[in-house]
Enzyme design. Structure first.
Site, short mmCIF file in Angstrom:
data_model
loop_
_atom_site.label_atom_id
_atom_site.label_comp_id
_atom_site.label_asym_id
_atom_site.label_seq_id
_atom_site.Cartn_x
_atom_site.Cartn_y
_atom_site.Cartn_z
N LYS A 154 0.85 -1.20 0.00
CA LYS A 154 0.00 0.00 0.00
C LYS A 154 0.88 1.25 0.00
CE LYS A 154 -3.95 1.81 2.68
NZ LYS A 154 -4.77 1.60 3.91
N SER A 208 -9.68 1.42 2.77
CA SER A 208 -8.85 2.23 1.90
C SER A 208 -7.78 1.44 1.13
CB SER A 208 -8.17 3.32 2.73
OG SER A 208 -7.32 2.75 3.68
N SER A 228 -9.71 -0.97 6.99
CA SER A 228 -9.13 -0.82 5.65
C SER A 228 -8.40 -2.03 5.08
CB SER A 228 -8.19 0.38 5.62
OG SER A 228 -8.95 1.53 5.44
N1 GLN Z 1 -13.18 3.33 6.06
C1 GLN Z 1 -12.63 3.76 7.30
C2 GLN Z 1 -12.47 5.25 7.32
O1 GLN Z 1 -12.74 5.85 6.35
C3 GLN Z 1 -11.39 3.02 7.63
C4 GLN Z 1 -10.13 3.61 7.12
C5 GLN Z 1 -8.91 2.83 7.48
O2 GLN Z 1 -8.99 1.77 8.10
N2 GLN Z 1 -7.76 3.37 7.12
O3 GLN Z 1 -12.08 5.82 8.29
#
Ligand code: GLN
Length: 471
Positions: free
Chosen positions: A80, A155, A179
């Site tokens: 990532k 994400s 994420s």
């Molecule tokens: N979808 C979640 C958010 O928008 C999780 C993001 C993450 O785990 N980095 O905060």
């Protein structure tokens, strides 16, 4: 499996190791084939922000010269783009870091390289890991390889999609509120978030420091475990990281808890029915399953939103365009104020929204009412889990309340996007290990989430392997 035929989309870590070890193919041949696959698939999927082809070929040739192959020898991985790799473009999918090259390697990268893994490229993501669809990438959205009209989740959508499309067997992502698990669920692959503290965060761009954790994507729990074994352990560069002694006895018999608060309104019928089907299969195998309750679950999302945005606002302060800013095409500015404004103006809408919310919640007079209060609720959530883990060894729930949705469907509605995190954020708040395993359903994929006791990651993986066999 026929190892002589180099079908990169089918190879797991074990097959790669024995394929190279027995001389069926070399690490170099595997990397060349991998790039062929990436180049044909990624035109459709857009999982990569950048490729690291020259370096990958160089590393493969080095691996081919070794006499003893380490545990991940020659295994291609996608990382990532918020995890630092020395001298490599590391953007976190943000315009503000578009030309940034990392000055050092993250601890997980050092460990992966020592184990023989080969980074083939950097995966697309929501900007600074904020989002659940990868549409918040400043560059382009990634598509779900199982249905190109759908989002891959986020994400860490790029890494998840790269594994799902058969481009690589494993990938590294980060999970602050889901994420890793949610994109794994959307793409039909395994995604594992280890306990907070089990994997060093040194070299991970911080989003919300008390919640962030690095973990693997893979096509099987077994491969996720191999990656976890490589990256785990304490690190003097991350004060929250710990060395945990692996317990001798790996439980083969276990009890599972099903919390009623995870099967409520807002969880789509199809998701509930798939997960219930799997639970029935598990019961039929004679595994004990009991109903449990985690009464503070309904406050988890609000609690996460406050803690996360407060920490985001603090962590994003470092991107001022001076220390980490654009190396090329720096916007011309007359004064320091103008420099800040021009550079910080490069953040996307979602990042700005969270900085504003977090700054507000931390402002004088509000700190106690929001952040401190949320920390107290977090403690109640943690205690709920502690009580339940006195009775059961793991907790089984859906990973995401909803199926993969259409690209563009929720991007104008941040609240709908946030709601999709309702079942994954509790594990981050409590620091628990949690894994998403694909249910073998027809149609769009559904993920089964299995949560374990804090620091009992190995046990959770053993339970997850048993469940994977039953599914
Ligand atoms: N979808 C979640 C958010 O928008 C999780 C993001 C993450 O785990 N980095 O905060």
């Amino acid at each position: 499996m026929n190892l002589e035929k180099l079908e990169v989309e089918k190879l797991g870590i074990e097959e790669i190791k024995s394929g190279i070890g027995q001389g069926f193919f070399s690490a170099n041949e595997l990397i060349v084939e991998t790039y062929k696959k990436i180049k044909s698939e990624d035109r459709k999927v857009s999982a990569f922000i950048s490729l690291t082809e020259d370096e990958a070929i160089r590393r493969a040739k080095e691996i081919d010269k070794l006499k003893n192959y380490p545990s991940m020898a020659g295994v291609p991985v996608v990382v990532k783009d918020n995890i630092l790799i020395k001298d490599t473009k590391t953007t976190a999918a943000s315009r503000i870091l578009e030309y940034f090259r990392a000055p050092y390697n993250a601890t997980v990268i050092k460990k992966m390289e020592k184990a023989g893994a080969i980074v083939v490229g950097k995966g697309n993501m929501d900007e600074f890991a904020m989002g659940g669809s990868t549409e918040n990438s400043a560059f382009f959205p990634t598509k779900n390889p199982l249905d190109l009209s759908k989002v891959p989740g986020g994400s860490s959508g790029g890494p998840a999609a790269a594994v799902a499309a058969g481009m690589v067997p494993v990938a590294l992502g980060s999970d602050t509120g889901g994420s890793i698990r949610q994109p794994a669920s959307f793409c039909g692959v395994v995604g594992f978030k280890p306990s907070y503290g089990r994997v060093s965060r040194h070299g991970l761009m911080a989003m919300s420091s008390s919640l962030d954790q690095i973990g693997p994507f893979a096509r099987s729990v077994k491969d996720a475990r191999v990656v976890f074994d490589v990256i785990k352990g304490s690190d003097p560069k991350d004060a929250t990281s710990l060395e945990i002694e692996e317990k001798e006895s790996k439980k083969k018999s276990f009890r599972l808890g099903i919390p009623k608060e995870y099967f409520v309104e807002g969880v789509e019928d199809e998701v509930v029915s798939e997960v219930r089907k799997v639970i029935r299969k598990i019961e039929k195998k004679g595994i004990e399953v009991e109903k449990v309750s985690l009464p503070h679950t309904e406050y988890a999302l609000a609690c996460y939103q406050i803690i996360m945005s407060c920490e985001v606002s603090a962590n994003m302060a470092r991107y001022d365009g001076i220390r980490y800013g654009l190396e090329v095409e720096r916007p011309e500015a007359e004064s320091i104020e103008e420099t800040y404004l021009k550079n910080r103006g490069l953040f996307g809408d979602e990042v700005k929204r969270r900085i504003i919310l977090g700054t507000f919640a931390l402002s004088s007079g509000y700190y106690e009412a929001y952040y401190m209060r949320a920390e107290k609720v977090r403690e109640l959530i943690r205690r709920d889990f502690e009580e339940v883990f006195e009775k059961v060894d793991a907790i089984v729930t859906p990973t995401s309340p909803i199926l993969p949705f259409n690209i563009g469907e929720k991007i104008e509605d941040p609240l709908a996007m946030y709601l999709a995190d309702m079942l994954t954020v509790p594990a981050n708040l409590a620091g628990l290990p949690a894994i998403s395993i694909p249910c073998k359903n027809e149609g769009l994929p559904v993920g089964l989430q299995v949560m374990g006791e804090r620091f009992e990651d190995e046990n959770l993986l053993t339970i997850a392997e048993e469940i994977e066999k039953i599914i």
